[in-house]
Design an enzyme around this catalytic site. Structure first.
Site, PDB file in Angstrom:
ATOM      1  N   PRO A  79       0.699  80.441 -19.985  1.00 52.29           N
ATOM      2  CA  PRO A  79       0.029  81.737 -20.139  1.00 52.29           C
ATOM      3  C   PRO A  79      -1.202  81.874 -19.241  1.00 52.29           C
ATOM      4  CG  PRO A  79      -0.070  80.458 -22.194  1.00 52.29           C
ATOM      5  CD  PRO A  79       0.756  79.678 -21.225  1.00 52.29           C
ATOM      6  N   GLU A 106       2.342  72.664 -26.676  1.00 54.54           N
ATOM      7  CA  GLU A 106       1.106  72.090 -26.156  1.00 54.54           C
ATOM      8  C   GLU A 106       0.966  72.316 -24.649  1.00 54.54           C
ATOM      9  OE1 GLU A 106       4.301  70.522 -26.603  1.00 54.54           O
ATOM     10  OE2 GLU A 106       3.469  68.843 -27.726  1.00 54.54           O
ATOM     11  N   ASP A 159      16.037  98.905  -7.529  1.00 54.47           N
ATOM     12  CA  ASP A 159      15.402  98.680  -8.828  1.00 54.47           C
ATOM     13  C   ASP A 159      13.965  99.164  -8.844  1.00 54.47           C
ATOM     14  OD1 ASP A 159      17.467  97.420 -10.041  1.00 54.47           O
ATOM     15  OD2 ASP A 159      16.745  95.390  -9.664  1.00 54.47           O
TER      16      ASP A 159
HETATM   17  N1  ADE Z   1       4.175  79.524 -22.316  1.00 63.70           N
HETATM   18  C1  ADE Z   1       3.632  80.091 -23.418  1.00 63.70           C
HETATM   19  N2  ADE Z   1       3.362  81.378 -23.225  1.00 63.70           N
HETATM   20  C2  ADE Z   1       3.733  81.676 -21.942  1.00 63.70           C
HETATM   21  C3  ADE Z   1       3.704  82.845 -21.151  1.00 63.70           C
HETATM   22  N3  ADE Z   1       3.223  83.995 -21.613  1.00 63.70           N
HETATM   23  N4  ADE Z   1       4.164  82.768 -19.888  1.00 63.70           N
HETATM   24  C4  ADE Z   1       4.637  81.597 -19.416  1.00 63.70           C
HETATM   25  N5  ADE Z   1       4.695  80.459 -20.112  1.00 63.70           N
HETATM   26  C5  ADE Z   1       4.253  80.491 -21.372  1.00 63.70           C
END
Ligand code: ADE
Length: 223
Positions: A79, A106, A159
């Protein structure tokens, strides 16, 4: 692992069978040589959660890289990464080989990033339990740009979000002409291709303005 096997469905399965792409799955636990196949450990300094161990992950990736003459670009799903946009997808699709490293619950020890210098990618501003879902999204979006994978070569080009196209797609209709009092726009039935194209362009712009005005400014999170 079983969820990733869903990847073998439909388009992807077909692309693999036709030799257009090759996908290999590796379980990092194979690189944990202790009795319990330990992959993670508690974080130094304390705190919740576990951390994926650098001395498991790095040898795993290096060994997988050495399976081919092309080391490939290492992508890490996290993330904290840069946001996956169509532009990033196009960039990844130009690579000969990708090694996608997925975390689960994790995070990785920072030294995994320091050593492997992966392309850290997030599929959106939300947290998933596992990076596998993110990996599936990356594979799905990248593979459809590989020549020959889609039946119609042009379909990926037009697209929404492909390079140079910053408009959402127009509304589409098929038979019946009327359903529960809702009619198909007259122009689409007119047979006048010029008018139809004008209507579609207008519809794309109105829709984009209403839903994603920032696309019209050329201002996207990727810029
Ligand atoms: N792992 C956990 N959340 C994620 C996300 N939003 N994007 C990529 N990998 C992740």
């Amino acid at each position: 692992m079983s969820r990733l096997l869903r990847l073998s469905e439909s388009l992807l399965k077909d692309a693999i069978e036709r030799g257009l792409i090759e996908i290999n799955l590796y379980d990092m636990r194979q690189w944990a040589h202790d009795k319990h196949n330990t992959m993670d450990d508690r974080p130094f300094g304390g705190g919740p959660g576990m951390v994926l161990k650098v001395d498991r992950v790095v040898p795993c990736v290096e060994e997988v890289q050495a399976f081919s003459e092309i080391p490939g670009r290492v992508v890490m799903t996290t993330p904290q990464g840069r946001l996956l946009t169509q532009r990033v997808v196009e960039e990844l699709a130009r690579e000969e080989r990708l090694i996608i490293l997925c975390g689960r619950y994790e995070g990785f020890d920072q030294r995994v990033v320091d050593i492997l210098r992966p392309d850290e990618i997030s599929i959106g501003d939300y947290v998933l339990n596992g990076g596998e879902v993110a990996a599936e999204v990356i594979i799905d979006s990248v593979m459809r740009l590989i020549p020959g994978v889609l039946g119609d070569e042009n379909s990926a080009v037009v697209d929404s979000f492909s390079s140079g196209n910053r408009l959402l797609e127009e509304d589409q209709y098929t038979r019946p002409r009327e359903y529960r009092g809702l009619s198909v726009p007259e122009i689409l039935l007119s047979g006048d291709h010029g008018l139809v194209e004008k209507w579609r362009e207008h519809n794309r712009k109105v829709k984009t303005f209403a839903r994603r005005p920032e696309l019209l400014d050329g201002e996207t999170s990727e810029d």
